[in-house]
Design a protein around this motif. Structure first.
Motif, PDB file in Angstrom:
ATOM      1  N   GLN A  41       0.852  -1.183   0.000  1.00 48.31           N
ATOM      2  CA  GLN A  41       0.000   0.000   0.000  1.00 48.31           C
ATOM      3  C   GLN A  41       0.893   1.240   0.000  1.00 48.31           C
ATOM      4  O   GLN A  41       1.981   1.220   0.552  1.00 48.31           O
ATOM      5  CB  GLN A  41      -0.885   0.031   1.238  1.00 48.31           C
ATOM      6  CG  GLN A  41      -1.948  -1.031   1.256  1.00 48.31           C
ATOM      7  CD  GLN A  41      -2.727  -0.981   2.558  1.00 48.31           C
ATOM      8  OE1 GLN A  41      -2.156  -0.855   3.617  1.00 48.31           O
ATOM      9  NE2 GLN A  41      -4.030  -1.090   2.448  1.00 48.31           N
ATOM     10  N   ASN A  62      -7.965   9.088   2.999  1.00 47.83           N
ATOM     11  CA  ASN A  62      -7.282   8.123   2.142  1.00 47.83           C
ATOM     12  C   ASN A  62      -6.969   6.864   2.946  1.00 47.83           C
ATOM     13  O   ASN A  62      -5.814   6.548   3.207  1.00 47.83           O
ATOM     14  CB  ASN A  62      -5.989   8.730   1.586  1.00 47.83           C
ATOM     15  CG  ASN A  62      -6.241   9.979   0.782  1.00 47.83           C
ATOM     16  OD1 ASN A  62      -6.912   9.937  -0.235  1.00 47.83           O
ATOM     17  ND2 ASN A  62      -5.717  11.095   1.244  1.00 47.83           N
ATOM     18  N   GLN A  64      -6.980   3.847   2.135  1.00 49.71           N
ATOM     19  CA  GLN A  64      -6.239   2.832   1.417  1.00 49.71           C
ATOM     20  C   GLN A  64      -4.735   3.117   1.439  1.00 49.71           C
ATOM     21  O   GLN A  64      -3.945   2.283   1.032  1.00 49.71           O
ATOM     22  CB  GLN A  64      -6.739   2.712  -0.024  1.00 49.71           C
ATOM     23  CG  GLN A  64      -6.361   3.867  -0.921  1.00 49.71           C
ATOM     24  CD  GLN A  64      -7.180   5.143  -0.730  1.00 49.71           C
ATOM     25  OE1 GLN A  64      -8.024   5.234   0.150  1.00 49.71           O
ATOM     26  NE2 GLN A  64      -6.918   6.134  -1.547  1.00 49.71           N
ATOM     27  N   GLU A  65      -4.337   4.278   1.925  1.00 48.58           N
ATOM     28  CA  GLU A  65      -2.925   4.640   2.017  1.00 48.58           C
ATOM     29  C   GLU A  65      -2.493   4.628   3.478  1.00 48.58           C
ATOM     30  O   GLU A  65      -3.317   4.737   4.373  1.00 48.58           O
ATOM     31  CB  GLU A  65      -2.681   6.026   1.427  1.00 48.58           C
ATOM     32  CG  GLU A  65      -3.013   6.116  -0.041  1.00 48.58           C
ATOM     33  CD  GLU A  65      -2.765   7.505  -0.614  1.00 48.58           C
ATOM     34  OE1 GLU A  65      -2.308   8.394   0.142  1.00 48.58           O
ATOM     35  OE2 GLU A  65      -3.030   7.696  -1.798  1.00 48.58           O
ATOM     36  N   ASN A 101      -4.610   3.577   9.727  1.00 47.60           N
ATOM     37  CA  ASN A 101      -3.582   3.758   8.704  1.00 47.60           C
ATOM     38  C   ASN A 101      -2.622   4.896   9.028  1.00 47.60           C
ATOM     39  O   ASN A 101      -1.989   5.454   8.143  1.00 47.60           O
ATOM     40  CB  ASN A 101      -4.241   4.020   7.351  1.00 47.60           C
ATOM     41  CG  ASN A 101      -5.030   5.308   7.348  1.00 47.60           C
ATOM     42  OD1 ASN A 101      -5.488   5.793   8.380  1.00 47.60           O
ATOM     43  ND2 ASN A 101      -5.207   5.879   6.176  1.00 47.60           N
TER      44      ASN A 101
END
Length: 178
Positions: A41, A62, A64-65, A101
């Protein structure tokens, strides 16, 4: 607290508090990636937390990051931690809960790129780097050839470097080094 990493823990002796947190301790790796490989990622590094507003919003928008925010000022790290707790609606009583994240790194900003896997950073954001200081303790500017060499090892070939400064001489010095 979980989600906050520090290589300079308070100990009885100065030297005992220095340690390098292994990548596996960061809690950002994927299940099939060991500590030596670059994460799959996107990984973004923010140097200079300021109040944490921008970095926490980026991490929240974000998901997904993955985001690492590094600062050597404990007040900035605390403010970022508090904003992240509120943003992600985490309960202080849940000791095992961490940000999904986002990780905070409390330590010297010039060395944080040595802690992440090689070729793993998609973007680096340098916020308001401090100027060089000749008074004690002496401090050199953040953006130096050695710092950029360490940073380039941690960046993927297509990575982006963003520098934000309100001081024209710092910006000129950084551009000169680049």
């Amino acid at each position: 607290p979980r989600g906050v990493l520090s290589p300079r823990l308070k100990k009885d002796h100065y030297g005992h508090g220095r340690r390098k947190p292994e990548w596996s301790e960061w809690g950002l790796e994927e299940s099939d990636v060991d500590g030596e490989e670059a994460p799959r990622q996107p990984l973004n590094l923010v140097l200079g937390a300021l109040s944490g507003r921008w970095a926490v919003a980026q991490a929240g928008q974000n998901l997904q990051e993955r985001w690492v925010v590094a600062d050597e000022d404990e007040g900035n790290v605390f403010n970022t931690f508090y904003r992240a707790m509120v943003y992600f609606s985490l309960d202080v009583e849940e000791a095992d809960t961490s940000f999904p994240n986002l990780r905070l790194f409390y330590g010297n900003q010039r060395f944080v790129s040595r802690f992440v896997p090689l070729a793993s950073l998609r973007s680096v954001h340098i916020h308001l780097p401090s100027p060089a200081r000749e008074t004690k303790p002496e401090k050199s500017e953040l953006v130096t050839p050695g710092f950029l060499a360490d940073l380039s090892d941690a960046m993927v070939p297509t990575a982006e470097l963003h520098l934000v400064s309100d001081n024209e001489s710092i910006a000129e010095q950084a551009c000169g080094v680049l």
